[in-house]
Design a protein around this motif. Structure first.
Motif, PDB file in Angstrom:
ATOM      1  N   ASP A 142     -24.224  35.527   1.005  1.00  0.00           N
ATOM      2  CA  ASP A 142     -23.390  35.362   2.065  1.00  0.00           C
ATOM      3  C   ASP A 142     -23.133  34.019   2.568  1.00  0.00           C
ATOM      4  OD1 ASP A 142     -22.027  35.735   4.473  1.00  0.00           O
ATOM      5  OD2 ASP A 142     -23.397  37.127   5.181  1.00  0.00           O
ATOM      6  N   GLU A 143     -22.209  33.526   2.258  1.00  0.00           N
ATOM      7  CA  GLU A 143     -22.043  31.790   2.767  1.00  0.00           C
ATOM      8  C   GLU A 143     -23.119  31.037   2.131  1.00  0.00           C
ATOM      9  OE1 GLU A 143     -19.887  31.035   5.796  1.00  0.00           O
ATOM     10  OE2 GLU A 143     -19.374  32.849   6.562  1.00  0.00           O
ATOM     11  N   PRO A 144     -23.072  31.237   0.671  1.00  0.00           N
ATOM     12  CA  PRO A 144     -24.274  30.188   0.242  1.00  0.00           C
ATOM     13  C   PRO A 144     -23.966  28.682   0.464  1.00  0.00           C
ATOM     14  CG  PRO A 144     -22.978  31.222  -1.663  1.00  0.00           C
ATOM     15  CD  PRO A 144     -22.356  31.700  -0.496  1.00  0.00           C
ATOM     16  N   GLY A 189     -18.962  53.236  20.960  1.00  0.00           N
ATOM     17  CA  GLY A 189     -17.749  52.171  22.012  1.00  0.00           C
ATOM     18  C   GLY A 189     -17.493  50.996  21.741  1.00  0.00           C
ATOM     19  N   GLU A 190     -18.361  50.645  20.759  1.00  0.00           N
ATOM     20  CA  GLU A 190     -17.815  49.123  20.371  1.00  0.00           C
ATOM     21  C   GLU A 190     -16.918  49.090  19.190  1.00  0.00           C
ATOM     22  OE1 GLU A 190     -20.744  46.400  19.795  1.00  0.00           O
ATOM     23  OE2 GLU A 190     -22.068  47.025  20.945  1.00  0.00           O
ATOM     24  N   PRO A 191     -16.198  48.108  19.209  1.00  0.00           N
ATOM     25  CA  PRO A 191     -15.114  48.065  17.911  1.00  0.00           C
ATOM     26  C   PRO A 191     -15.767  48.128  16.601  1.00  0.00           C
ATOM     27  CG  PRO A 191     -15.237  45.967  19.093  1.00  0.00           C
ATOM     28  CD  PRO A 191     -16.167  46.807  19.896  1.00  0.00           C
ATOM     29  N   TRP A 192     -14.799  48.708  15.939  1.00  0.00           N
ATOM     30  CA  TRP A 192     -15.309  48.554  14.282  1.00  0.00           C
ATOM     31  C   TRP A 192     -15.410  47.353  13.834  1.00  0.00           C
ATOM     32  CZ3 TRP A 192     -17.257  53.087  12.979  1.00  0.00           C
ATOM     33  CH2 TRP A 192     -16.857  54.329  13.511  1.00  0.00           C
ATOM     34  N   ALA A 193     -16.629  47.036  13.360  1.00  0.00           N
ATOM     35  CA  ALA A 193     -16.873  45.819  12.575  1.00  0.00           C
ATOM     36  C   ALA A 193     -16.234  45.881  10.904  1.00  0.00           C
ATOM     37  CB  ALA A 193     -18.299  45.301  12.420  1.00  0.00           C
ATOM     38  N   LEU A 194     -16.411  46.994  10.391  1.00  0.00           N
ATOM     39  CA  LEU A 194     -15.617  47.519   9.150  1.00  0.00           C
ATOM     40  C   LEU A 194     -14.741  48.827   9.402  1.00  0.00           C
ATOM     41  CD1 LEU A 194     -18.453  46.591   6.693  1.00  0.00           C
ATOM     42  CD2 LEU A 194     -16.201  45.312   7.049  1.00  0.00           C
ATOM     43  N   GLY A 252     -12.096  35.752   4.619  1.00  0.00           N
ATOM     44  CA  GLY A 252     -11.585  36.159   5.713  1.00  0.00           C
ATOM     45  C   GLY A 252     -11.993  35.299   7.077  1.00  0.00           C
ATOM     46  N   PRO A 253     -11.095  35.438   8.153  1.00  0.00           N
ATOM     47  CA  PRO A 253     -11.614  34.784   9.238  1.00  0.00           C
ATOM     48  C   PRO A 253     -12.915  35.341   9.714  1.00  0.00           C
ATOM     49  CG  PRO A 253      -9.755  36.128   9.705  1.00  0.00           C
ATOM     50  CD  PRO A 253     -10.032  36.417   8.274  1.00  0.00           C
ATOM     51  N   SER A 254     -13.390  34.403  10.911  1.00  0.00           N
ATOM     52  CA  SER A 254     -14.564  34.649  11.187  1.00  0.00           C
ATOM     53  C   SER A 254     -14.532  35.869  12.268  1.00  0.00           C
ATOM     54  CB  SER A 254     -14.944  33.432  12.279  1.00  0.00           C
ATOM     55  OG  SER A 254     -16.260  33.490  12.581  1.00  0.00           O
ATOM     56  N   GLY A 255     -15.804  36.428  11.948  1.00  0.00           N
ATOM     57  CA  GLY A 255     -15.607  38.019  12.695  1.00  0.00           C
ATOM     58  C   GLY A 255     -14.741  39.025  11.871  1.00  0.00           C
ATOM     59  N   SER A 256     -14.569  38.789  10.834  1.00  0.00           N
ATOM     60  CA  SER A 256     -13.605  39.666  10.211  1.00  0.00           C
ATOM     61  C   SER A 256     -14.386  41.089   9.576  1.00  0.00           C
ATOM     62  CB  SER A 256     -12.760  39.273   9.178  1.00  0.00           C
ATOM     63  OG  SER A 256     -13.487  38.703   8.182  1.00  0.00           O
ATOM     64  N   GLY A 257     -15.889  40.676   9.487  1.00  0.00           N
ATOM     65  CA  GLY A 257     -16.756  41.656   9.016  1.00  0.00           C
ATOM     66  C   GLY A 257     -17.346  41.500   7.589  1.00  0.00           C
ATOM     67  N   LYS A 258     -17.376  40.236   7.276  1.00  0.00           N
ATOM     68  CA  LYS A 258     -17.894  39.928   5.924  1.00  0.00           C
ATOM     69  C   LYS A 258     -19.428  40.194   5.879  1.00  0.00           C
ATOM     70  CE  LYS A 258     -16.059  35.660   6.199  1.00  0.00           C
ATOM     71  NZ  LYS A 258     -15.616  35.909   7.607  1.00  0.00           N
ATOM     72  N   SER A 259     -20.075  39.680   6.923  1.00  0.00           N
ATOM     73  CA  SER A 259     -21.519  39.539   7.042  1.00  0.00           C
ATOM     74  C   SER A 259     -21.973  41.100   7.058  1.00  0.00           C
ATOM     75  CB  SER A 259     -22.129  38.560   7.975  1.00  0.00           C
ATOM     76  OG  SER A 259     -21.970  37.443   7.587  1.00  0.00           O
ATOM     77  N   THR A 260     -21.143  41.757   7.903  1.00  0.00           N
ATOM     78  CA  THR A 260     -21.566  43.083   8.169  1.00  0.00           C
ATOM     79  C   THR A 260     -21.580  44.093   6.970  1.00  0.00           C
ATOM     80  OG1 THR A 260     -20.559  43.021  10.292  1.00  0.00           O
ATOM     81  CG2 THR A 260     -21.032  45.216   9.442  1.00  0.00           C
ATOM     82  N   LEU A 261     -20.442  43.499   6.059  1.00  0.00           N
ATOM     83  CA  LEU A 261     -20.403  44.412   4.567  1.00  0.00           C
ATOM     84  C   LEU A 261     -21.762  43.783   3.761  1.00  0.00           C
ATOM     85  CD1 LEU A 261     -18.707  45.764   2.355  1.00  0.00           C
ATOM     86  CD2 LEU A 261     -17.908  43.510   1.806  1.00  0.00           C
ATOM     87  N   THR A 314     -17.610  33.990   1.349  1.00  0.00           N
ATOM     88  CA  THR A 314     -17.379  32.315   1.509  1.00  0.00           C
ATOM     89  C   THR A 314     -16.130  31.955   2.427  1.00  0.00           C
ATOM     90  OG1 THR A 314     -17.150  30.196   0.219  1.00  0.00           O
ATOM     91  CG2 THR A 314     -16.083  32.245  -0.557  1.00  0.00           C
ATOM     92  N   HIS A 315     -16.224  30.660   3.047  1.00  0.00           N
ATOM     93  CA  HIS A 315     -15.080  30.236   3.701  1.00  0.00           C
ATOM     94  C   HIS A 315     -14.551  29.042   2.437  1.00  0.00           C
ATOM     95  CE1 HIS A 315     -15.393  31.855   7.454  1.00  0.00           C
ATOM     96  NE2 HIS A 315     -16.587  31.913   7.363  1.00  0.00           N
ATOM     97  N   ASP A 316     -15.095  28.937   1.269  1.00  0.00           N
ATOM     98  CA  ASP A 316     -14.598  27.862   0.306  1.00  0.00           C
ATOM     99  C   ASP A 316     -13.668  28.404  -0.549  1.00  0.00           C
ATOM    100  OD1 ASP A 316     -16.187  25.486   1.088  1.00  0.00           O
ATOM    101  OD2 ASP A 316     -18.012  26.663   0.443  1.00  0.00           O
ATOM    102  N   PRO A 323     -28.808  36.482   2.431  1.00  0.00           N
ATOM    103  CA  PRO A 323     -28.387  36.901   3.679  1.00  0.00           C
ATOM    104  C   PRO A 323     -27.564  35.554   4.266  1.00  0.00           C
ATOM    105  CG  PRO A 323     -30.501  37.072   3.905  1.00  0.00           C
ATOM    106  CD  PRO A 323     -30.461  36.616   2.522  1.00  0.00           C
ATOM    107  N   GLN A 324     -26.882  35.806   5.373  1.00  0.00           N
ATOM    108  CA  GLN A 324     -26.198  34.483   5.818  1.00  0.00           C
ATOM    109  C   GLN A 324     -27.180  33.571   6.525  1.00  0.00           C
ATOM    110  OE1 GLN A 324     -23.730  35.477   9.136  1.00  0.00           O
ATOM    111  NE2 GLN A 324     -22.423  33.942   8.496  1.00  0.00           N
ATOM    112  N   ASP A 325     -28.411  33.867   6.797  1.00  0.00           N
ATOM    113  CA  ASP A 325     -29.297  32.977   7.332  1.00  0.00           C
ATOM    114  C   ASP A 325     -30.472  33.132   6.954  1.00  0.00           C
ATOM    115  OD1 ASP A 325     -30.194  31.197   9.087  1.00  0.00           O
ATOM    116  OD2 ASP A 325     -30.485  32.404  10.795  1.00  0.00           O
ATOM    117  N   ARG A 365     -19.914  49.918  13.052  1.00  0.00           N
ATOM    118  CA  ARG A 365     -19.646  49.253  14.327  1.00  0.00           C
ATOM    119  C   ARG A 365     -21.281  49.356  14.840  1.00  0.00           C
ATOM    120  NH1 ARG A 365     -16.519  53.580  18.104  1.00  0.00           N
ATOM    121  NH2 ARG A 365     -17.789  55.402  17.520  1.00  0.00           N
ATOM    122  N   TYR A 366     -21.448  48.199  15.611  1.00  0.00           N
ATOM    123  CA  TYR A 366     -22.579  47.987  16.066  1.00  0.00           C
ATOM    124  C   TYR A 366     -23.397  48.800  17.446  1.00  0.00           C
ATOM    125  CZ  TYR A 366     -23.044  44.352  12.780  1.00  0.00           C
ATOM    126  OH  TYR A 366     -22.855  43.549  11.679  1.00  0.00           O
ATOM    127  N   GLY A 367     -22.486  49.583  17.834  1.00  0.00           N
ATOM    128  CA  GLY A 367     -22.845  50.783  19.062  1.00  0.00           C
ATOM    129  C   GLY A 367     -21.848  51.483  19.279  1.00  0.00           C
TER     130      GLY A 367
END
Ligand SMILES: Nc1ncnc2c1ncn2[C@@H]1O[C@H](COP(=O)(O)OP(=O)(O)OP(=O)(O)O)[C@@H](O)[C@H]1O
Length: 576
Positions: free
Chosen positions: A487-489, A338-343, A360-369, A518-520, A407-409, A334-336
């Motif tokens: 990550d999302e090439p 008290g924040e929700p678990w990203a993974l 997986g859907p957006s925000g599901s933790g793929k980039s965190t992985l 990927t989302h493809d 990486p994603q970006d 998680r990113y801090g």
């Protein structure tokens, strides 16, 4: 901040010594000259004065030499300290977290101006006061030896000019200094934001407002700087006033003493000119003190970066043993606090040569992985083993040599295609670079093409392909090569280009271990396994064919097609 300069202590001590010598030589020059002129006026034979004449010349030369030495030594020590500080800041940034915490322009100011403030403190704030202390004590001792009231008057004048005025300047400069540092940061933040976002600002007609923000920040900084300059002027004026008053006081005392017969006329000239010269010692102090406010504010901002807790532990220097690929168990991030678990408890195996898609859907933790695998973050719980070694127990760079990718970006540097590719393998021959460009469907003759800032001179598809080529260029470390994490090439590409890039990519990486985020969903038939992440947890896993037959996000996504793919899914719903 001063503690950062401790390793350069002997150099700074030499600087103080040279500074004190230069100032003392300047004072002594005037004193000896005064004695020489006054004594010559008494018509002694000129030969009796030869020692003083030689001394005047020697002091004139040694003053210049000592001042030069002081500048060289203190600047050298300060610049060495500065480069140590910069290295610490960059090292800290390589642990990634400050990069995400601070805005780009603000971070640039912290790296450049705030780091430079360390130099200001060491060159102006540390050496001159210490040199002034040493020389000031000597000058007061000489004056007191000539005439006690004159010495006391000079001591009082120097204390006022060298301590009271600088303290007042420091107190008055504290708030403007803070405002100046904050103003500089605000200006560069506004500038960098405006420059980075220029195309969007123009497109939305928001450029005039952005320029107004930059102008407002500039006007505020100019206002603060002007007030700062006024303060410096006041400090210099107060010093000059004190010097004049002390000189007059000494002259009056001296004349009275000559009339009383307690002081001879020649020492009177020496006493008065000593008082005049002595204020050279304290002249730079009010200016340096007035700057202390901004130095302190800059130091606080610098330590803000240095003290940001790292997102990963750098690990000791030991290479991981070769072995059985990637094994993740119970990974939670998680990113801090008290924040929700990203993974939230992810298990994943990628043996050598296996290709796994993570969807997986957006925000599901793929980039965190991906961030954990690139060692941008450490797990909060659970384990990540690579070839049998816990990745948090080996140096981040060792892990990055065995887990590489995109990486994603991904960032393209304003240089040629060749230089952007060589980032991944500095010793790559042109033949290798041409071959990797051909593998991702780019023209091999592009090697000398300038890509522009962030690759602005290439099309979006070319940028993506170039970043992919860079990821593919990392030298293989085993049969299956380093684990490729992409990550999302194909993001931002049109559907045709996307399919072509994915085809090329899968052909180019046949036999290599890979995690493809990927989302493809259509192009995953060649993957060995598909893992569906929903809300940071694995909701389904299996071959693409198996998942196609199971209800859930993957099948829904496939039937919705690229345009209609669900962006999110309810955590506890039956369609996970
Ligand atoms: N730097 C960050 N600071 C705080 N929270 C973050 C940060 N990065 C991601 N998150 C949060 O972590 C969760 C997972 O984000 P992540 O980027 O891993 O998702 P994703 O599956 O890659 O999404 P997408 O498909 O949109 O790229 C999200 O709730 C996101 O808001």
């Amino acid at each position: 901040m001063v503690a950062l300069a401790r390793p350069r202590g002997p150099r700074f001590a030499l600087g103080v010594l040279a500074g004190a010598t230069a100032t003392a030589a300047g004072v002594a020059l005037l004193v000896v000259a005064a004695w020489l002129i006054a004594t010559a006026a008494a018509s002694l034979p000129l030969t009796a004065l030869s020692v003083a004449i030689v001394a005047t010349r020697a002091l004139g030369v040694s003053r210049g030499v000592a001042r030069y030495l002081e500048r060289v030594v203190t600047h050298d020590a300060a610049l060495r300290t500065l480069s140590d500080v910069r290295a610490r800041v960059y090292e800290r940034l390589a642990w990634t977290e400050p990069v995400h915490r601070f805005r780009a322009g603000d971070l640039v100011t912290r790296l450049v101006s705030d780091t430079d403030a360390t130099q200001d403190l060491l060159v102006r704030g540390l050496t001159p006061p210490l040199a002034a202390l040493v020389t000031g004590a000597g000058v007061v001792a000489v004056s007191t030896a000539l005439l006690v009231p004159g010495g006391l008057l000079l001591a009082a004048g120097l204390l006022l000019g060298g301590v009271a005025v600088p303290l007042a300047a420091a107190a008055a400069g504290r708030a403007p200094g803070r405002r100046r540092t904050a103003g500089r940061a605000a200006l560069s933040t506004a500038l960098v934001d405006t420059m980075h976002g220029a195309p969007d600002l123009v497109a939305y007609g928001a450029m005039p407002a952005a320029i107004a923000r930059v102008e407002a920040a500039d006007a505020e900084l100019t206002r603060v700087e002007r007030r700062d300059a006024g303060l410096l002027g006041l400090g210099a004026g107060a010093s000059a006033l004190l010097a004049g008053l002390t000189l007059w006081g000494t002259l009056l005392c001296g004349v009275a003493a000559v009339q009383d017969g307690t002081l001879a006329p020649v020492p009177l000239a020496v006493l008065v000119l000593t008082a005049l010269a002595a204020f050279e010692i304290v002249a730079p102090l009010p200016g340096a003190a007035a700057r202390l406010g901004s130095v302190r504010a800059a130091g606080a901002r610098l330590f803000d970066v240095l003290d940001t807790p790292p997102a990963l532990n750098p690990g000791p220097a030991a290479p991981p043993p070769a072995g059985d690929g990637l094994r993740i168990r119970g990974l939670r991030v998680r990113y801090g606090p008290g924040e929700p678990w990203a993974l939230n408890g992810v298990d994943l195996d990628v043996p050598p040569g296996r290709r796994v898609a993570v969807v997986g859907p957006s925000g599901s933790g793929k980039s965190t992985l991906a961030a954990v695998l690139f060692r941008f973050r450490d797990p909060d719980a659970g384990t990540v083993h690579l070839d049998g070694a816990d990745v948090t127990a080996v140096p981040a760079d060792t892990v990055r040599a065995r887990i590489t990718g995109m990486p994603q970006d991904p960032h393209l540097f304003a240089s040629t295609v060749r230089e952007n590719l060589r980032l991944a393998r500095p010793d790559a021959a042109d033949a290798d670079l041409r071959s990797v460009l051909a593998r991702v469907g780019l023209d091999p003759d592009l090697l000398d093409t300038e890509v522009g800032p962030r690759g602005a001179r290439l099309s979006g598809g070319m940028r993506r392909r170039l970043a992919l080529a860079r990821a593919l260029l990392v030298p293989p470390t085993g049969d299956a090569g380093p684990l490729l994490v992409l990550d999302e090439p194909t993001t931002h590409l049109d559907p045709d280009t996307r399919a072509a890039v994915l085809d090329d990519l899968l052909a180019a990486t046949a036999g290599r271990s890979m995690i493809l985020i990927t989302h493809d969903l259509e192009a995953l038939d060649r993957m060995d396994e598909v893992v569906v992440l929903v809300d940071g947890q694995v909701s389904r896993r299996g071959t693409p064919a198996e998942l196609r037959d199971l209800p859930g996000w993957f099948r829904n996504g496939l039937s919705a097609g690229p345009q209609g793919r669900p962006a999110t899914i309810s955590p506890g719903g039956p369609e996970r």
